[in-house]
Structure formats: C-alpha cells, structure tokens
Design a protein around this motif. Structure first.
Motif, mmCIF file in Angstrom:
data_model
loop_
_atom_site.group_PDB
_atom_site.id
_atom_site.type_symbol
_atom_site.label_atom_id
_atom_site.label_comp_id
_atom_site.label_asym_id
_atom_site.label_seq_id
_atom_site.Cartn_x
_atom_site.Cartn_y
_atom_site.Cartn_z
ATOM 1 N N ALA A 372 0.837 -1.209 0.000
ATOM 2 C CA ALA A 372 0.000 0.000 0.000
ATOM 3 C C ALA A 372 0.869 1.255 0.000
ATOM 4 O O ALA A 372 2.001 1.254 0.515
ATOM 5 C CB ALA A 372 -0.913 -0.007 1.228
ATOM 6 N N ARG A 382 2.305 6.337 7.801
ATOM 7 C CA ARG A 382 1.466 5.160 7.983
ATOM 8 C C ARG A 382 1.084 4.622 6.605
ATOM 9 O O ARG A 382 0.933 5.392 5.644
ATOM 10 C CB ARG A 382 0.206 5.500 8.759
ATOM 11 C CG ARG A 382 -0.718 6.497 8.069
ATOM 12 C CD ARG A 382 -1.960 6.809 8.871
ATOM 13 N NE ARG A 382 -2.802 7.816 8.229
ATOM 14 C CZ ARG A 382 -3.758 7.523 7.342
ATOM 15 N NH1 ARG A 382 -3.983 6.254 6.993
ATOM 16 N NH2 ARG A 382 -4.492 8.482 6.806
ATOM 17 N N LEU A 384 -1.604 3.273 3.943
ATOM 18 C CA LEU A 384 -3.037 3.452 3.741
ATOM 19 C C LEU A 384 -3.744 2.108 3.832
ATOM 20 O O LEU A 384 -3.220 1.090 3.379
ATOM 21 C CB LEU A 384 -3.315 4.085 2.373
ATOM 22 C CG LEU A 384 -2.772 5.497 2.148
ATOM 23 C CD1 LEU A 384 -3.117 5.973 0.737
ATOM 24 C CD2 LEU A 384 -3.324 6.472 3.194
ATOM 25 N N PRO A 385 -4.938 2.053 4.439
ATOM 26 C CA PRO A 385 -5.719 0.804 4.453
ATOM 27 C C PRO A 385 -6.002 0.351 3.024
ATOM 28 O O PRO A 385 -6.519 1.137 2.208
ATOM 29 C CB PRO A 385 -6.999 1.187 5.194
ATOM 30 C CG PRO A 385 -6.655 2.418 5.969
ATOM 31 C CD PRO A 385 -5.629 3.151 5.152
ATOM 32 N N ASP A 403 -10.411 2.873 -3.109
ATOM 33 C CA ASP A 403 -10.647 3.632 -1.873
ATOM 34 C C ASP A 403 -10.262 5.078 -2.112
ATOM 35 O O ASP A 403 -9.585 5.408 -3.115
ATOM 36 C CB ASP A 403 -9.828 3.030 -0.734
ATOM 37 C CG ASP A 403 -10.380 3.422 0.638
ATOM 38 O OD1 ASP A 403 -11.400 4.142 0.673
ATOM 39 O OD2 ASP A 403 -9.787 3.007 1.651
#
Length: 472
Positions: A372, A382, A384-385, A403
C-alpha cells in the motif's frame, strides 16, 4: 627409442631418482586433489554450459596429470631391458597394460633408407590396428592411412627431415582398419652415418586422441558458454533500452501545478538489483490527465529480461491509455488483469494505481496484491488501508475495489515496489524516514533520503520508488 644422431655423443646421465620420486609424489597428490574437484562437478545440470565447460576442463586436467605421472614413472625406471632368462632375438610377451594406458598409446619406429628395413614397436602396431605379421608401413606407404587433408603435412615433415635434417614434430590423423580414427603426435629426427649423410629416420608416435577429444570438448563448451554470454549481454542491452524507452523520460522532480489550491511535486527513482544483469518488470509513472487530475502508479511483473520488460511496456501503455480515457483505478486494475490473462506470455504482477484530483485534494486508488502507499503527515508515516485486490494474472473475473483518501498540503505520498525493502521488515524502514521527509523541501529530497537509506542495500530484485508531495 634413443636417437643415433651422433655415435660419439656422451651418454646422457639419468636424473636423480629421489628427485623424480618427489615429482611423482607431488603429481599423485595433485591428481587426488583434482579427483576431488572432478567429483564436485560430476553431478551437474547438462543444460548449463558453464557447468559442462567446468567438467570438461576437469576431465582434461585429469588426463594430463595421468600422462605426466606415467611419463615420470618411465623417466625413473628407464628403458625396459631384456632379462637374461629371455632368449635373445625373441619378443617377450607384452605386459598387460590397462586399457588406454600411456604405454599402449606410445610407439616407436625406424626407417632404414639404405636397406629399406622398417622397424615398428609392438605398441605402434596396436595404435595403427595393424597385424605385426604384415610388417610396418614404409615412409611411402604411411600417408595412405592418413586423412587426405593431413597427408601433405606428413610428407612435408618427412621431406624436411630427410633432406634438410630438421626434426619432426607434428600431428596427423589416421584411419584404422576397423574404421576408427586416431590422432597421432609424431616426433623424430634423422640418423646420420659416419659421413654425415642421412642413413635412417626414427620417430616416436603418441596416440593423443583422448587428449584432443578432451580439449575439443573444453573448446566446444567454452564456445557455447561464450555465445550464451554474448546472447545474455545482447538481451540485457535490449531490456535496458526497452525499459528506458517505456519509463517516463523525466528524471528528478516533476512539478504538476494544481487547478485549485493543491499541486504535486513528484520525483521517482529506479534501483537495480544486486546483480545488475537482472532487469525486471518494475515500473513507475506520473501522468497529468486531460481533466486536470494526475495518474500515479508503480508496479512489478514477475521475471527478468526482455519478456518482463516487454510485458511491462504492454501493461504500462494500456494503463496510460485507460487513465487518459477517464477509467477509474479499480476498473483499470480489472482490465489489466484481463490483459495479462489473454496475453501470449501469462505472468503475475502487482500494481498500485492512484488518481489525484488537485481541485478537491482527493486521492482515489486501487491495488493488485501490492504494498500500500505510505502517507506521511506532520512527521508521522502510515500505510493506507488497502482495498481488496489480488495479484494481476492470478484469477479470472476479479473485481478490484478502490478507496479514497484526502491529502493535505505538505503531505508526502510514497509508492514503491516490493523489492525496495526486505519482506521480513515490511515498510518499517521507510516509515522510519518520516522525520527526514518532514524536513524535506522537495519530492526529490525525499527520494534522495530513500536512496541514501536503502539504495546501498544488496537487494535480490530491482525496485522503484515514487514520491508525490502535495504543494500548498
């Protein structure tokens, strides 16, 4: 056979036996070491020319060491003499020699020019496959058993020896009565009478067929290996040229102004594998679209060389075309999956496709079995989901979800292929660069930080990294 070139020549002194024994012992040790090396190459892949060449060299070295050991043994023991128990004038039975031993491959001959007498050793009859009862071949008859193309060489050597007194040293091939071919190495010289005229010619002939076959195998496998290396170099050059032609022409930063408040500062870098010969199917791209949005993508196909780079070129071209036509990231992944499935050379691949709208700051993205994107904001990073998406080429009729995420001025988005970091570590090493990204003024500064941190690592695969920095 000793030469009779000059009757008053002082008798040669035999070498010191201890010195020869020491040489024989060293040869045996070396032969044992060579055997160990040859055993290591005995179980190899016959389709690998590098290994075939190594095995052929080992066999050739063993043959030459065997000959060296037997030569030294003869040098130590001297010329065999007839014992008192053997009646003079009778030929003693030849000792049983192992098949292919040195003694069975070396024979001697003498041709008397005054009496036309021909004297051959028993070993020479064996080499020629000739019945001793038929007698040895005269110098006039000898060329008849040679291959046609070798006859001029023999006749020239004999003429130079008999007329000009030159030593003989050359090789030729003979055809035996059983149809077999042998390669012989002939060394000899004229025998002069008291008046200095040539009375006869003597020679030692050695069967070097096995040695030459080994050398031929070495040369053939070496040629095969050289051709394979040249082909690999040519394919590598073509793969590099194709990769350079397909990947974006821009290097360094690519500023893309936004229609609203947000523009993008983009930079990317390709990192080769630890073995520069492995050019894979990694790609990166950033493309301004006609509607003002921007395409960001990275991906990786399995394999290396021309097949991987050509497949990468096909996918990246299709991806660009669909993005320009306004197809969303999720459907783009689905169409790429169908394209791989229908291609003549199926493969597996992973990819991330992002579409950034500078008017709203929204990033729409989809992934196909790929790491990701990493989002860095206020000194913290971080991943990303990830929406659902399997590897490209892994299954038919797959739907790829997409998304959305809102990006803010100063955000840094990092897209990379799987070869950039160790899979056991994951993105942690990249996430640890968050403080440096927060201090960076440009996307190129962020890429430089990634290369400084990870570029020197010995990686098994090539990799790409693309950084997009949202401008205020």
């Amino acid at each position: 056979m000793p030469s009779h070139l000059f009757a008053d020549r002082p008798a040669p002194q035999p070498p010191e036996r201890d010195a020869v024994d020491a040489l024989i012992n060293r040869t045996r040790i070396l032969r044992g070491d060579m055997d160990a090396v040859r055993r290591d190459t005995s179980v190899i892949d016959d389709d690998d020319p590098q290994q075939r060449w190594q095995r052929a060299l080992c066999d050739l070295a063993v043959h030459q060491l065997d000959d060296l050991g037997e030569h030294l043994g003869q040098l130590r023991d001297g010329i065999p003499r007839v014992t008192a128990a053997e009646p003079a004038g009778e030929n003693p039975p030849a000792p049983a020699e192992p098949t292919g031993s040195l003694l069975s491959r070396v024979g001697s001959a003498e041709w008397n020019l005054l009496t036309d007498e021909v004297s051959w050793s028993e070993e020479l009859y064996q080499i020629f496959g000739r019945d001793p009862g038929a007698g040895g071949l005269s110098l006039d008859e000898l060329p008849s058993v040679l291959l046609t193309e070798d006859q001029p060489l023999l006749m020239s050597m004999v003429t130079d020896c008999l007329v000009d007194g030159r030593p003989i040293d050359g090789e030729f091939r003979i055809l035996r009565p059983d149809g077999g071919m042998r390669t012989l190495h002939m060394m000899g010289e004229p025998v002069l009478d008291a008046d200095g005229c040539t009375a006869s010619m003597w020679a030692v002939l050695r069967d070097v067929s096995r040695l030459r076959r080994s050398q031929h195998i070495v040369g053939r496998t070496q040629d095969t290996l050289r051709r394979q290396e040249q082909l690999a170099q040519a394919e590598h050059r073509m793969a590099v040229e194709l990769q350079e032609a397909v990947l974006p022409p821009w290097r360094g930063s690519l500023p893309i102004p936004g229609q609203g408040a947000n523009g993008l500062d983009i930079a990317a870098h390709y990192l080769p594998s630890g073995s520069s010969d492995l050019i894979g199917g990694d790609w990166y791209d950033a493309l301004p679209l006609p509607d003002g949005r921007t395409l960001l993508t990275v991906g990786d196909l399995t394999g290396h060389g021309i097949p991987a780079t050509s497949a990468m070129a096909m996918l990246l071209g299709a991806l660009r075309g669909m993005a320009v036509a306004g197809v969303g990231p999720g459907p783009v992944m689905g169409h790429l999956n169908q394209l791989i499935e229908c291609s003549a050379q199926p493969a597996l691949g992973s990819a991330v496709c992002c579409r950034f709208d500078p008017a709203t700051g929204t990033l729409v993205w989809a992934q196909a079995g790929h790491p990701a994107p990493l989002l860095f904001r206020d000194g913290v990073g971080r991943p990303l989901p990830a929406p659902d998406g399997v590897l490209l080429g892994a299954a038919s009729g797959v739907t790829y979800e997409q998304d959305e995420v809102d990006l803010l001025p100063g955000d840094v988005l990092v897209l990379h292929t799987g070869g950039l970091t160790d899979r056991s570590v994951g993105p942690d090493m990249l996430l640890g660069l968050a403080p440096r990204f927060a201090q960076a003024r440009t996307a190129q500064d962020c890429v430089r930080a990634v290369v400084e941190e990870l570029g020197s690592a010995e990686r098994l695969d090539d990799a790409c990294v693309l950084v997009a920095r949202v401008e205020a």
